[in-house]
Design a protein around this motif. Structure first.
Motif, mmCIF file in Angstrom:
data_model
loop_
_atom_site.group_PDB
_atom_site.id
_atom_site.type_symbol
_atom_site.label_atom_id
_atom_site.label_comp_id
_atom_site.label_asym_id
_atom_site.label_seq_id
_atom_site.Cartn_x
_atom_site.Cartn_y
_atom_site.Cartn_z
ATOM 1 N N PRO A 16 50.165 -7.346 16.758
ATOM 2 C CA PRO A 16 49.749 -8.583 17.445
ATOM 3 C C PRO A 16 48.274 -8.554 17.793
ATOM 4 C CG PRO A 16 51.018 -7.170 18.933
ATOM 5 C CD PRO A 16 51.119 -6.556 17.577
ATOM 6 N N MET A 17 47.612 -9.665 17.596
ATOM 7 C CA MET A 17 46.186 -9.826 17.899
ATOM 8 C C MET A 17 45.997 -11.137 18.650
ATOM 9 S SD MET A 17 44.067 -7.453 16.505
ATOM 10 C CE MET A 17 44.127 -6.149 15.269
ATOM 11 N N PRO A 18 44.988 -11.213 19.526
ATOM 12 C CA PRO A 18 44.684 -12.506 20.144
ATOM 13 C C PRO A 18 44.374 -13.547 19.073
ATOM 14 C CG PRO A 18 43.460 -10.726 21.198
ATOM 15 C CD PRO A 18 44.102 -10.151 19.982
ATOM 16 N N GLY A 19 44.675 -14.801 19.362
ATOM 17 C CA GLY A 19 44.507 -15.857 18.379
ATOM 18 C C GLY A 19 43.115 -15.950 17.809
ATOM 19 N N TYR A 20 42.103 -15.674 18.645
ATOM 20 C CA TYR A 20 40.731 -15.827 18.158
ATOM 21 C C TYR A 20 40.337 -14.759 17.145
ATOM 22 C CZ TYR A 20 39.671 -12.364 21.860
ATOM 23 O OH TYR A 20 39.657 -11.251 22.657
ATOM 24 N N MET A 21 41.176 -13.729 16.982
ATOM 25 C CA MET A 21 40.872 -12.704 15.983
ATOM 26 C C MET A 21 41.310 -13.118 14.581
ATOM 27 S SD MET A 21 39.241 -10.167 17.277
ATOM 28 C CE MET A 21 39.516 -8.841 16.102
ATOM 29 N N SER A 22 42.093 -14.170 14.484
ATOM 30 C CA SER A 22 42.535 -14.647 13.172
ATOM 31 C C SER A 22 41.387 -15.317 12.431
ATOM 32 C CB SER A 22 43.684 -15.646 13.342
ATOM 33 O OG SER A 22 43.977 -16.288 12.115
ATOM 34 N N ASN A 23 41.359 -15.139 11.128
ATOM 35 C CA ASN A 23 40.350 -15.806 10.298
ATOM 36 C C ASN A 23 40.857 -17.116 9.706
ATOM 37 O OD1 ASN A 23 38.007 -13.983 10.323
ATOM 38 N ND2 ASN A 23 39.429 -12.510 9.438
ATOM 39 N N HIS A 24 42.018 -17.559 10.166
ATOM 40 C CA HIS A 24 42.571 -18.823 9.698
ATOM 41 C C HIS A 24 41.577 -19.959 9.956
ATOM 42 C CE1 HIS A 24 45.533 -21.898 8.753
ATOM 43 N NE2 HIS A 24 45.212 -22.516 9.877
ATOM 44 N N GLY A 25 41.296 -20.746 8.942
ATOM 45 C CA GLY A 25 40.360 -21.857 9.087
ATOM 46 C C GLY A 25 38.922 -21.503 8.779
ATOM 47 N N CYS A 26 38.638 -20.203 8.601
ATOM 48 C CA CYS A 26 37.281 -19.773 8.259
ATOM 49 C C CYS A 26 37.082 -19.805 6.739
ATOM 50 C CB CYS A 26 37.024 -18.367 8.793
ATOM 51 S SG CYS A 26 37.012 -18.243 10.600
ATOM 52 N N TYR A 27 35.829 -19.630 6.334
ATOM 53 C CA TYR A 27 35.476 -19.661 4.916
ATOM 54 C C TYR A 27 34.770 -18.369 4.520
ATOM 55 C CZ TYR A 27 36.560 -24.643 4.642
ATOM 56 O OH TYR A 27 37.208 -25.852 4.648
ATOM 57 N N GLU A 61 43.073 -4.779 25.766
ATOM 58 C CA GLU A 61 42.012 -5.393 26.577
ATOM 59 C C GLU A 61 41.753 -6.834 26.150
ATOM 60 O OE1 GLU A 61 38.262 -5.927 28.797
ATOM 61 O OE2 GLU A 61 40.148 -4.869 29.103
ATOM 62 N N MET A 62 41.711 -7.090 24.836
ATOM 63 C CA MET A 62 41.438 -8.452 24.368
ATOM 64 C C MET A 62 42.574 -9.404 24.723
ATOM 65 S SD MET A 62 39.403 -8.083 20.736
ATOM 66 C CE MET A 62 40.599 -7.045 19.907
ATOM 67 N N PHE A 63 43.813 -8.919 24.619
ATOM 68 C CA PHE A 63 44.940 -9.750 25.034
ATOM 69 C C PHE A 63 44.828 -10.097 26.513
ATOM 70 C CE2 PHE A 63 47.754 -8.897 21.311
ATOM 71 C CZ PHE A 63 48.172 -10.202 21.142
ATOM 72 N N ALA A 64 44.499 -9.076 27.318
ATOM 73 C CA ALA A 64 44.420 -9.291 28.769
ATOM 74 C C ALA A 64 43.344 -10.308 29.120
ATOM 75 C CB ALA A 64 44.155 -7.961 29.469
ATOM 76 N N THR A 65 42.153 -10.136 28.562
ATOM 77 C CA THR A 65 41.060 -11.046 28.927
ATOM 78 C C THR A 65 41.322 -12.468 28.445
ATOM 79 O OG1 THR A 65 39.827 -10.384 26.934
ATOM 80 C CG2 THR A 65 39.295 -9.242 28.998
ATOM 81 N N SER A 66 42.004 -12.607 27.287
ATOM 82 C CA SER A 66 42.283 -13.960 26.793
ATOM 83 C C SER A 66 43.352 -14.641 27.639
ATOM 84 C CB SER A 66 42.716 -13.918 25.324
ATOM 85 O OG SER A 66 43.890 -13.140 25.153
ATOM 86 N N LEU A 67 44.322 -13.863 28.151
ATOM 87 C CA LEU A 67 45.390 -14.435 28.974
ATOM 88 C C LEU A 67 44.961 -14.643 30.420
ATOM 89 C CD1 LEU A 67 48.433 -12.346 27.655
ATOM 90 C CD2 LEU A 67 47.951 -14.764 27.198
ATOM 91 N N LEU A 68 44.027 -13.806 30.889
ATOM 92 C CA LEU A 68 43.627 -13.829 32.300
ATOM 93 C C LEU A 68 42.277 -14.497 32.519
ATOM 94 C CD1 LEU A 68 44.729 -10.189 33.233
ATOM 95 C CD2 LEU A 68 45.999 -12.305 33.629
ATOM 96 N N GLY A 69 41.839 -15.275 31.557
ATOM 97 C CA GLY A 69 40.608 -16.036 31.737
ATOM 98 C C GLY A 69 39.363 -15.185 31.866
ATOM 99 N N GLY A 70 39.333 -14.056 31.164
ATOM 100 C CA GLY A 70 38.149 -13.190 31.185
ATOM 101 C C GLY A 70 38.310 -11.956 32.044
ATOM 102 N N PHE A 71 39.374 -11.894 32.859
ATOM 103 C CA PHE A 71 39.586 -10.707 33.688
ATOM 104 C C PHE A 71 40.180 -9.585 32.844
ATOM 105 C CE2 PHE A 71 38.861 -13.685 36.992
ATOM 106 C CZ PHE A 71 38.452 -12.950 38.095
ATOM 107 N N SER A 72 39.765 -8.365 33.145
ATOM 108 C CA SER A 72 40.182 -7.190 32.398
ATOM 109 C C SER A 72 41.219 -6.394 33.178
ATOM 110 C CB SER A 72 38.961 -6.309 32.116
ATOM 111 O OG SER A 72 39.336 -5.020 31.703
#
Length: 560
Positions: free
Chosen positions: A106-117, A411-422
């Motif tokens: 599992p990766m945070p959504g922003y790590m996906s390259n879906h939609g990129c070129y 850490e990336m999952f946490a910050t994405s779910l917690l609005g930047g908090f680690s």
């Protein structure tokens, strides 16, 4: 005796932009767009040291179009050269012979390259230059900027560009050109990572006083044309692990795009400790791994290049504005290291700086410092994106590749779910600690690394690689790689660190000669320099300063 300087002619603009990459060209375009909306005329010049726009541009590249869409919502209709959409994302952990596909993790959504070129960032910048010129921007390739000009109050008032015809001994040759003073109300520095003039203004105005140390990686890339049967349009593949050890950060990329092209590259974080390590040779060794070799075998290598990459992220971004100018793009360091992307942020920063400049110019009494740009950055998508991943690089540096990757993912999952908090620091931010130069350790603590000899099929020597980068410099010019103290390479760097310059440079610029007869000296083959800036970053004593050679010198990258 060195010849006395000749008085230069001057040209005046509202904005002068140093660097014709994504940030500089996007700023130029936005200046013209916004000036037209405001009903004012804004004069803009873009100065590029490469022989043409795109000549020095090197990137993977998987391109996030969010910045481009802000600049040109209709970029597809306008013919931007981005045709290969990402079709598949793969993430693989390598061992010496085997490989483990960990794409399922599992990766945070922003790590996906879906939609990129997938494409060539060099070709995209060439297209951006065409759009800029159509709007009335003056674009000058082959115009290296060698000096920052200051006004009587100490603010930036422009740059000197186009100096040429100075011999290696400092004398003016028959074709000497004194260059021009390019004067501006605002000067934007968009030189990319570790830009020489950008470093000067950062020091002069103490812009990094509140920032952490900047960190870097070295990206080495080759462009291959592979057999059609092995070509998978839009495949994006990243690896970590072999051939690097746990304490040496980095990894590879392989992107399929266009006319059965494969971009293959290797990034080594420059905080590595072992002075015997050669990033170039690690890359050549990596290509012999079975899952990589099976793609490249039967193909043809058509281009080569290398470039330093900003890796400090959120905590290493300096103050962006100073009297008379601003830092944009990688001159400030907006790369998102876990995403391996920065071009979208470079474009966005150019837009923010341009908006602030047009607003100031339209006021009729423009302030010398573009505080509006700094404020816009502080509330921008750029800063929010970098903040989410701010602790990943320090975690990797502390915990090593495997454990660091796992903890970094949490850490990336946490910050994405917690609005930047680690989970580890709360709202706080981990420090990077040492600079990359300080990270290297004495050679006595390591054994020399014996790298396999290149086979000329999958792996190649440095000089043949430099040859296909089309690198060239006027030979009779001052050496642009300046030693602060000529004794240090032998007395300290060779004696203590086995002179790592001969290994960290990916172009064979630095050689120790005469060692066999007991009279070692450092030979600098400046003609080979691909302008990666690694020497300016990694030299353990900080003794090498990368300065600007004559314009049009350096690599000439096609489709990179």
């Amino acid at each position: 005796m060195v010849d006395m300087p000749v008085e230069r002619e001057a040209m005046e603009y509202d904005v002068v932009i140093v660097g014709g990459g994504p940030a500089g060209l996007s700023a130029a375009i936005r200046l013209k767009q916004q000036a037209s909306k405001a009903g004012i005329e804004v004069t803009v010049a873009v100065l590029e040291k490469g022989s043409e726009i795109g000549a020095h541009i090197l990137s993977g590249a998987v391109f996030d179009t969010s910045g481009l869409s802000k600049l040109f919502p209709n970029w597809k209709d306008l013919g931007a050269p981005l045709d290969t959409k990402v079709s598949e994302d793969k993430f693989i952990y390598l061992g010496p012979q085997g490989a483990l596909d960990i794409s399922w993790l599992p990766m945070p959504g922003y790590m996906s390259n879906h939609g990129c070129y997938v494409g060539s960032l060099g070709n995209l910048t060439r297209w951006l230059a065409e759009q800029a010129e159509a709007l009335g921007v003056e674009v000058y390739p082959g115009m290296a900027c060698s000096e920052v000009l200051y006004d009587d109050e100490g603010g930036v008032k422009g740059v000197v560009a186009g100096v040429a015809g100075i011999g290696r001994d400092g004398h003016h040759k028959p074709d000497y050109v004194p260059g021009m003073d390019l004067l501006a109300k605002y000067t934007f520095f968009a030189e990319g990572a570790r830009g020489s003039l950008s470093q000067q203004v950062i020091r002069k105005f103490d812009l990094d006083a509140q920032a952490d140390v900047q960190k870097y990686g070295l990206g080495i890339k080759e462009l291959w044309k592979v057999q059609l049967s092995k070509f998978k349009p839009g495949l994006v593949q990243h690896t970590l692990g072999w051939p690097l050890d746990e304490k040496t950060g980095g990894g590879s990329f392989m992107y399929h795009f266009g006319d059965h092209y494969v971009s293959i590259g290797f990034v080594v974080h420059l905080n590595y400790q072992n002075p015997y390590l050669s990033p170039y040779d690690e890359f050549q060794r990596f290509k012999h791994h079975p899952i990589i070799a099976e793609v490249l075998e039967g193909g043809q290598r058509v281009a080569y290049g290398a470039r330093a990459i900003n890796e400090g992220g959120y905590q290493s971004v300096p103050k962006l504005v100073f009297p008379g100018g601003a830092l944009i793009g990688c001159s400030a360091g907006f790369v998102n290291v876990p995403r391996i992307k920065g071009s979208h942020n470079a474009i966005k920063s150019g837009i923010l700086a341009a908006d602030a400049a047009v607003k100031a110019l339209a006021s009729g009494a423009p302030a010398r410092t573009l505080d509006g740009y700094q404020t816009a950055y502080d509330h921008s998508d750029i800063k929010r994106e970098l903040k989410l991943v701010r602790n990943v690089k320090p975690i990797l540096s502390r915990l090593g590749t495997t454990l660091g990757t796992i903890v970094g993912g949490v850490e990336m999952f946490a910050t994405s779910l917690l609005g930047g908090f680690s989970l580890f620091t709360g709202a706080g931010t981990l420090k990077h600690g040492k600079s990359d130069a300080q990270s290297i350790k004495p050679a006595a603590e390591f054994k020399p690394i014996k790298y396999p000899k290149p086979d000329g099929v999958l792996s190649f020597d440095k000089l043949s690689s430099v040859f296909i980068s089309s690198t060239n410099h006027e030979e009779d010019q001052p050496v642009h790689l300046v030693l602060k103290d000529p004794h240090i390479p032998i007395d300290i760097n060779l004696a203590k660190y086995a002179e790592p310059a001969q290994r960290y440079c990916p172009a064979g610029v630095y050689e120790i000669v005469g060692q066999d007869v007991g009279k070692p000296r450092l030979q600098i083959n400046a003609q080979n320099c691909v302008h990666c800036k690694t020497c300016d970053i990694k030299d353990p004593t900080g003794n090498i300063v990368w300065t600007t050679p004559e314009g049009a010198g350096g690599p000439n990258y096609p489709n990179m």
